[in-house]
Design a protein around this motif. Structure first.
Motif, short mmCIF file in Angstrom:
data_model
loop_
_atom_site.label_atom_id
_atom_site.label_comp_id
_atom_site.label_asym_id
_atom_site.label_seq_id
_atom_site.Cartn_x
_atom_site.Cartn_y
_atom_site.Cartn_z
N THR A 146 0.88 -1.27 0.00
CA THR A 146 -0.47 0.04 0.29
C THR A 146 0.67 1.44 -0.03
O THR A 146 1.95 1.81 0.94
N PRO A 147 0.93 1.93 -1.08
CA PRO A 147 1.66 2.97 -0.62
C PRO A 147 1.08 4.70 0.06
O PRO A 147 0.32 4.14 0.50
N PRO A 148 2.78 5.04 0.52
CA PRO A 148 1.80 6.03 1.24
C PRO A 148 0.96 7.02 1.66
O PRO A 148 0.95 7.88 1.84
N PHE A 149 0.73 7.74 -0.19
CA PHE A 149 0.17 8.88 -0.61
C PHE A 149 -0.67 7.78 -1.81
O PHE A 149 -0.34 7.39 -2.43
N HIS A 150 -1.92 8.71 -2.15
CA HIS A 150 -2.20 8.40 -3.34
C HIS A 150 -1.90 8.37 -4.35
O HIS A 150 -1.57 9.62 -4.43
N ILE A 151 -1.27 7.97 -5.51
CA ILE A 151 -1.02 8.79 -6.69
C ILE A 151 -2.21 9.66 -7.54
O ILE A 151 -3.26 8.27 -8.79
N GLU A 152 -1.89 10.39 -7.22
CA GLU A 152 -3.47 11.54 -7.93
C GLU A 152 -2.45 12.95 -8.74
O GLU A 152 -1.45 13.59 -7.76
N LYS B 223 10.59 11.97 -0.31
CA LYS B 223 11.02 10.44 0.31
C LYS B 223 10.78 9.66 -0.08
O LYS B 223 11.79 8.68 -1.26
N TYR B 224 9.53 10.14 -1.23
CA TYR B 224 9.12 8.60 -1.89
C TYR B 224 8.87 9.52 -3.51
O TYR B 224 7.32 8.46 -3.99
N ARG B 225 10.06 9.58 -3.90
CA ARG B 225 9.96 10.73 -4.97
C ARG B 225 9.53 9.09 -6.22
O ARG B 225 8.99 10.51 -7.31
N TYR B 226 9.76 8.10 -6.10
CA TYR B 226 9.86 7.07 -7.52
C TYR B 226 8.46 6.84 -7.36
O TYR B 226 7.75 6.77 -8.39
N LEU B 227 7.70 7.81 -6.07
CA LEU B 227 5.98 7.70 -6.34
C LEU B 227 5.54 8.73 -6.81
O LEU B 227 4.64 8.53 -7.65
N CYS C 279 19.05 15.54 -0.34
CA CYS C 279 18.32 14.49 -0.71
C CYS C 279 17.71 13.58 -0.18
O CYS C 279 17.98 12.63 0.28
N LEU C 280 16.19 13.97 0.47
CA LEU C 280 15.32 13.01 0.86
C LEU C 280 14.86 11.59 0.89
O LEU C 280 15.18 10.60 2.02
N MET C 281 15.03 10.92 -0.49
CA MET C 281 14.86 10.06 -0.95
C MET C 281 16.48 9.68 -0.68
O MET C 281 16.68 8.14 -0.06
N THR C 282 17.49 9.62 -1.34
CA THR C 282 18.50 8.55 -0.83
C THR C 282 20.00 9.21 0.01
O THR C 282 20.32 8.61 0.32
N GLU C 283 18.74 10.09 0.94
CA GLU C 283 19.17 10.79 2.37
C GLU C 283 21.20 11.30 2.06
O GLU C 283 22.02 11.49 2.79
N ALA C 284 21.12 11.67 0.70
CA ALA C 284 22.49 12.53 0.17
C ALA C 284 22.38 13.90 0.45
O ALA C 284 21.18 14.70 0.84
#
Length: 601
Positions: free
Chosen positions: A116-122, A134-138, A570-575
């Motif tokens: 289940t994604p952390p937010f709706h894809i809309e 943080k979940y940029r790929y989504l 970068c919140l996703m990779t933590e760089a």
């Protein structure tokens, strides 16, 4: 359990089918946007980058096993469906490109399951930025972001297409280069094989593209990454993409001409906007005097008025004191805001202070022609009337005044002008007002450095008619520099470059460079200039900013696939992150962080 694609080949993307394909069998693949189970029928909205397509699972067509499998589908499952296109059995969905058709599934494969994604894809997600990044790929699955990035790809293609037809050659320049002392902070890269030495990531390809002109390539173009270690804002990132060019045997008009035609072509082909050329031009001095900004938004009026002459003998010490200190008194007339309350005006005063003002004077022109003012007791009725006339004030107007050094006055009123335009809803996002700002000052004084700095860079050509002032009045020398501005944003900038040895040496001298330091920093360029250098000029666009305006995005992050946040992380990779001690040893580096102070200290 995930299945293989073996034996299947996608025939269409979701919106590549239409009513013209009714009766055809297709193979489509994508993500489950939504599932609706009506008992005997299951409806799936299938999503890919092209859009949505409705899939219908009927036990008669897909079989009992296929129907049971369809019942397990959840949001973001990746599936492949083979089926037949038919006219929609229910009401047509006018909001969808494929709203009049559907696919009756004949077979289903689940290629990948999803948590289940952390937010709706809309579209236009209201999810907090921190979660989305943080979940940029989504987040990048959202249709609005996908459209943004596909438009960006189209803009890059159109630029390359135009430039190639205009005789430009695309050449890549180095990413690991040498640090330069002027401009923003460099990102530094330590060298393992040269202990104690560092590369710098390029802030721009400036020196290399000038060398390419020395090498006879005549017209160079590149879409390239650049890096600046500076504070972030809505239209700035630490790494950004630049559309860069340089031309030989040209002057200002030649550069502006090719770029006007480039903008006309790209905006028409990308978003259907017809840019009228030639574009208007305005000198830097006029832009500052009229708008308080070197990147003015000309979609609305509310221009600055210089009332220094009108108030020079008045009894208001704030005005006369500013004039005695070499400053000016200027104002803007805000239509229809004379009834603004004191608390709201106080907020404007606070805003003015953030731009360096000590305060803000105001005068309300009431509907009955009377005045309400913060300084009325210091001026006669005649002086107030003359001031209102000079401001072209009308009943109902709020007049705002700043009195200080020109630099502060311009900054304050320029910011207030934009703030009030937003309040009055004067900024039409569908209006594209382009403007060339020309004749920038060659130099600007830095109190911090206690010397003149190049407003653009040390290789900018001065205007020939001003060069005789370089020793006596260096701040009055104008440059052959130009910025392209769109709706209050600098899209790009450039200049004619210095190609004469004597002028370049004088520039370095004015900037406080010794001959030794100049050769230490720029010796490879100065050496190249000894072997025949053509007159040349160039310009560079911020590609991200351009696309941001095209899609009406509020932040540059909405047109960059994997952006950084305000602190350049970068919140996703933590760089950026720490590295192994072994890597530091190989580079001969030691980390010396300042000690954290305790509360007691």
């Amino acid at each position: 359990m995930a299945e293989s694609m073996r034996g299947l080949k996608r025939s269409h993307r979701c919106t590549e089918v239409s009513s013209a394909d009714i009766g055809s069998t297709v193979t489509v693949m994508g993500w489950v946007q939504r599932r609706r189970n009506l008992g005997s029928l299951i409806f799936i909205d299938l999503r890919d980058r092209s859009g949505l397509l409705q899939i219908v699972f009927d036990e008669n067509s897909v079989g009992s096993d296929g129907f049971a499998k369809a019942e397990t589908l959840r949001s973001e499952y990746v599936i492949a469906v083979v089926g037949k296109i038919q006219k929609r059995s229910a009401a047509v969905n006018e909001n969808l490109k494929t709203g009049d058709i559907e696919v009756i599934a004949e077979s289903l494969r689940i290629l990948s399951e999803s948590d289940t994604p952390p937010f709706h894809i809309e579209e236009n997600s209201q999810t907090k930025d921190e979660i989305r990044l943080k979940y940029r790929y989504l987040d990048l699955r959202r249709p609005d972001l996908q459209r943004n990035l596909m438009l960006r790809s189209k803009v890059a293609y159109l630029m390359r297409d135009f430039m190639a037809k205009e005789g430009f050659i695309e050449i890549e320049t180095p990413v690991l280069t040498k640090s330069t002392p002027e401009g923003a902070r460099d990102y530094l890269v330590p060298s393992r094989v040269h202990p104690g030495s560092f590369y710098a990531l390029p802030q721009s390809p400036q020196l290399f593209k000038q060398l390419l002109m020395c090498s006879g390539y005549d017209r160079y173009f590149q879409i390239t990454k650049c890096f600046r270690d500076e504070d972030l804002r809505a239209d700035r990132q630490p790494e950004f993409t630049q559309a860069d060019m340089e031309l030989s045997f040209v002057d200002v008009d030649d550069v502006l001409d090719v770029n006007e035609r480039l903008l006309k072509y790209v905006f028409k082909e990308a978003i259907g906007v017809d840019v009228q050329i030639p574009l208007p031009r305005m000198t830097w001095q006029d832009a500052m005097n009229r708008y308080g900004s070197d990147k003015p938004d000309t979609r609305f009026g509310m221009e600055l008025h210089d009332v220094s002459e009108v108030v020079k003998d008045c009894g208001f010490g704030v005005f006369t004191g500013a004039l005695e200190n070499g400053g000016s008194v200027r104002g803007i007339a805000v239509p229809g805001k004379a009834s603004m309350g004191r608390k709201q005006i106080d907020k404007l005063v606070d805003l003015a202070k953030t731009y360096g003002a000590k305060g803000l004077a105001y005068l309300c022109v009431n509907e009955d022609g009377t005045y309400k003012s913060s300084f009325a007791k210091f001026m006669t009725e005649e002086e107030l009337a003359a001031l209102v006339e000079a401001m072209e004030g009308k009943p109902g107007d709020l007049l705002l005044f700043a009195a200080d050094k020109n630099k502060v006055v311009w900054a304050v009123l320029g910011a207030l002008r934009l703030h009030m335009a937003k309040e009055l809803n004067l900024l039409d996002p569908n209006q594209y007002n382009f403007l060339w700002v020309t004749e920038f000052p060659l130099l600007e004084w830095s109190d911090e450095e206690n010397r003149y700095m190049a407003m653009h860079h040390p290789f900018t050509m001065p205007m020939e008619e001003d060069w005789d002032k370089i020793d006596s009045e260096p701040g009055a020398v104008r440059a052959k520099a130009y910025d392209i501005v769109l709706n209050g944003t600098e899209l790009g900038g450039g200049s004619v470059r210095i190609h004469q040895d004597d002028i370049q040496e004088k520039m370095f001298e004015v900037l406080g460079f010794t001959k030794e330091r100049a050769w230490d920093q720029f010796g490879f360029l100065l050496s190249a200039f000894k072997y025949g250098v053509p007159p040349h000029a160039g310009l560079a666009y911020g590609l991200d900013r351009m696309v941001m305006h095209m899609v009406h995005a509020d932040s540059i992050r909405d047109v960059i696939a994997f952006p950084k946040v305000k602190d350049a992380s970068c919140l996703m990779t933590e760089a950026p992150g720490t590295v192994d001690e072994k890597q530091l040893e190989e580079l001969g580096l030691a980390i010396n962080l300042p000690e954290e102070t305790t509360e007691e200290e």
